[in-house]
Scaffold this active site. Structure first.
Site, PDB file in Angstrom:
ATOM      1  N   GLY A   1       4.069   7.592   7.631  1.00 56.13           N
ATOM      2  CA  GLY A   1       2.109   7.285   6.176  1.00 56.13           C
ATOM      3  C   GLY A   1       1.954   6.807   8.069  1.00 56.13           C
ATOM      4  N   SER A   2       2.269   5.439   9.025  1.00 55.38           N
ATOM      5  CA  SER A   2       1.687   4.115   9.140  1.00 55.38           C
ATOM      6  C   SER A   2       1.338   5.003  10.219  1.00 55.38           C
ATOM      7  CB  SER A   2       2.932   3.249   9.523  1.00 55.38           C
ATOM      8  OG  SER A   2       2.816   2.689   8.370  1.00 55.38           O
TER       9      SER A   2
ATOM     10  N   ASN B   1      -1.273   1.428  -3.651  1.00 61.47           N
ATOM     11  CA  ASN B   1       0.426   1.961  -3.224  1.00 61.47           C
ATOM     12  C   ASN B   1       0.740   0.672  -4.931  1.00 61.47           C
ATOM     13  OD1 ASN B   1      -0.476   0.304  -1.089  1.00 61.47           O
ATOM     14  ND2 ASN B   1       0.873  -1.043  -1.061  1.00 61.47           N
TER      15      ASN B   1
ATOM     16  N   GLN C   1       1.013   7.396  -1.169  1.00 61.14           N
ATOM     17  CA  GLN C   1       1.482   6.942  -2.400  1.00 61.14           C
ATOM     18  C   GLN C   1       1.293   8.064  -3.900  1.00 61.14           C
ATOM     19  OE1 GLN C   1       3.369   4.990  -4.032  1.00 61.14           O
ATOM     20  NE2 GLN C   1       3.236   3.463  -2.119  1.00 61.14           N
TER      21      GLN C   1
ATOM     22  N   SER D   1       3.941  11.047   3.278  1.00 57.06           N
ATOM     23  CA  SER D   1       4.244  10.861   4.087  1.00 57.06           C
ATOM     24  C   SER D   1       5.939  11.308   3.048  1.00 57.06           C
ATOM     25  CB  SER D   1       4.648   8.539   3.833  1.00 57.06           C
ATOM     26  OG  SER D   1       5.981   8.669   4.854  1.00 57.06           O
ATOM     27  N   ALA D   2       6.918  11.772   3.953  1.00 56.30           N
ATOM     28  CA  ALA D   2       8.120  12.524   2.689  1.00 56.30           C
ATOM     29  C   ALA D   2       8.609  11.811   2.157  1.00 56.30           C
ATOM     30  CB  ALA D   2       8.919  12.991   4.506  1.00 56.30           C
ATOM     31  N   HIS D   3       9.039   9.980   2.593  1.00 57.72           N
ATOM     32  CA  HIS D   3      10.004   9.551   1.897  1.00 57.72           C
ATOM     33  C   HIS D   3       8.979   9.243   0.835  1.00 57.72           C
ATOM     34  CE1 HIS D   3       8.696   5.422   2.284  1.00 57.72           C
ATOM     35  NE2 HIS D   3       8.594   5.850   3.181  1.00 57.72           N
TER      36      HIS D   3
ATOM     37  N   THR E   1       9.410  15.276  21.163  1.00 64.83           N
ATOM     38  CA  THR E   1      10.065  16.226  20.688  1.00 64.83           C
ATOM     39  C   THR E   1       9.930  16.548  19.297  1.00 64.83           C
ATOM     40  OG1 THR E   1      11.831  16.023  22.209  1.00 64.83           O
ATOM     41  CG2 THR E   1      12.579  17.772  20.500  1.00 64.83           C
TER      42      THR E   1
ATOM     43  N   CYS F   1       6.020 -13.149   0.068  1.00 64.12           N
ATOM     44  CA  CYS F   1       6.530 -14.053   0.670  1.00 64.12           C
ATOM     45  C   CYS F   1       8.453 -13.308   1.178  1.00 64.12           C
ATOM     46  CB  CYS F   1       7.403 -14.703  -0.493  1.00 64.12           C
ATOM     47  SG  CYS F   1       5.969 -15.827  -1.506  1.00 64.12           S
TER      48      CYS F   1
END
EC number: 2.8.1.7
Length: 392
Positions: free
Chosen positions: A72-73, A152, A180, A200-202, A238, A326
């Site tokens: 995603g980033s 998120n 998200q 994003s897949a995760h 690749t 933090c």
């Protein structure tokens, strides 16, 4: 001992068995490079194209509009920088919001150092972008609007279709970070007037390190990674075939079972919210009560620190997350919580519990009971709470 309870699905999700099973052959037996013309390579290429079709179908896009990335980033960076540099002769103004993911905010800050102008829109107390402020922020030099589909941290779902309509009416390119939102809400890029979309897949029970960028046909953007002809000469490198296969399968599963998934999570979410509100005082639900992701629960607890809350929950076998940064070496509270108007003190005491397919009612009850005890214990150690009790 009780099995560990995982309620941080907004951070990442476990890979589902069906997804892993689909991926496994491409680590050993079907290991060919998709760019190779012999049969072993072509087997990998067919698998990549199948996954591309699976991802495209989930958002009502065309297969050729999907480009695989490392996550995603990267997708956010590519969309924003790619559009900015491709259109810098037309204008240098970008519009985003104050509560975007750092992959968007830091990219915009990077572009500001390179001569671009960025407007950061305010949001209301629930985290929703003001459409009138958006309209009033548009200039002749505006080339891109980038607003996330759903936040998120607090789970608030933005009025993406309306934002897309505004952008389209003004001839401005519209990008949305849907990392998200994927697998949680139905997305139709045509109906919602989305030009670019990051995913994003995760976050949908797929592997880490793989994502995709939807780019509407006709939209031109500069490449972020150069060096090869992969992804139709747009993104060199690749292809990570096992991960791409996993992403396709994960997204396909998510949208096959979307209604069932949502009904279950909304029920668990609302029950968790109610039980926390009934059990603990001096708290605040963050984000819109109903216009929020199915599994998102975010509360601020007065007179305690989010980090202490997280560590205490971990000790009784519960995983969540805090809005405070933090743990990354900063003493600043979440920019999202400050963006919706919380003061520093209460923003520091935040907890996000994000539910997933593997959570159940029994876990909800256990979490509420433990949370109640932990909050009470931590407040008894707080000088601010002690002073409040003394004044009663």
């Amino acid at each position: 001992m009780r099995e560990y309870i995982y309620m941080d699905n907004a951070a990442t999700t476990p890979v589902k068995d069906e997804v892993l099973e689909e991926m496994m052959p491409f680590f050993k037996e079907k290991y060919g490079n998709p760019s190779s013309i012999y049969s072993l390579g072509q087997t990998s290429k067919v698998a990549v194209e199948k996954a591309r079709e699976q991802v495209a179908k989930s958002i009502a896009a065309k297969k050729e509009e999907i480009y695989f990335t490392a996550g995603g980033s990267e997708s956010d960076n590519w969309a924003i920088k790619g559009i900015a540099y491709k259109n810098k002769k037309k204008g240098n103004h970008i519009i985003t919001s104050k509560i975007e993911h750092h992959a968007v905010l830091h990219t915009c800050e990077y572009l500001e150092k390179d001569g671009f102008e960025v407007t950061y829109l305010n949001v209301d107390k629930d985290g929703i972008v003001d459409l009138e402020e958006l309209k009033n922020s548009i200039k002749d030099t505006t080339i891109l609007i980038t607003i996330m589909t759903a936040n998120n941290e607090i789970g608030t779902i933005e009025p993406i279709k309306e934002i897309g309509e505004i952008a389209k009416s003004k001839g401005i390119i519209f990008h949305t970070d849907a990392v998200q939102a994927m697998g949680n809400i139905k997305i139709d890029v045509n109906d919602m007037n989305i030009d670019l979309l990051s995913m994003s897949a995760h976050k949908v029970y797929g592997p880490k390190g793989i994502g995709a960028l939807y780019v509407r046909k006709g939209i031109k953007l500069d490449s972020l990674i150069t060096g090869g002809g992969q992804e139709r000469n747009k993104r060199a490198g690749t292809e990570n075939v096992p991960a791409i296969v996993g992403m396709g399968k994960a997204i396909e599963l998510a949208y096959e079972n979307l209604e069932e998934h949502n009904n279950k999570l909304i029920s668990l979410r609302d029950n968790l919210i109610k039980k926390i509100e009934d059990s603990i005082d001096e708290i605040k639900l963050n984000g819109h009560r109903t216009k929020r992701l199915p599994g998102n629960v975010n509360f601020s607890f007065k007179y305690i620190e989010g980090e202490s809350l997280l560590l205490s929950l971990d000790m009784v076998g519960i995983a969540g997350s805090s809005g405070s940064a933090c743990t990354s070496g900063s003493l600043d509270p979440s920019h999202v919580l400050l963006g919706i108007g919380l003061d520093h003190e209460i923003a520091h005491g935040s907890l996000r519990l994000s539910l997933g397919d593997f959570n159940n009612e029994e876990e909800i009850n256990y979490v509420v009971e433990e949370l109640k005890k932990i909050v009470q214990k931590l407040r008894m150690m707080s000088p601010l709470y002690d002073k409040l009790e003394g004044e009663k």
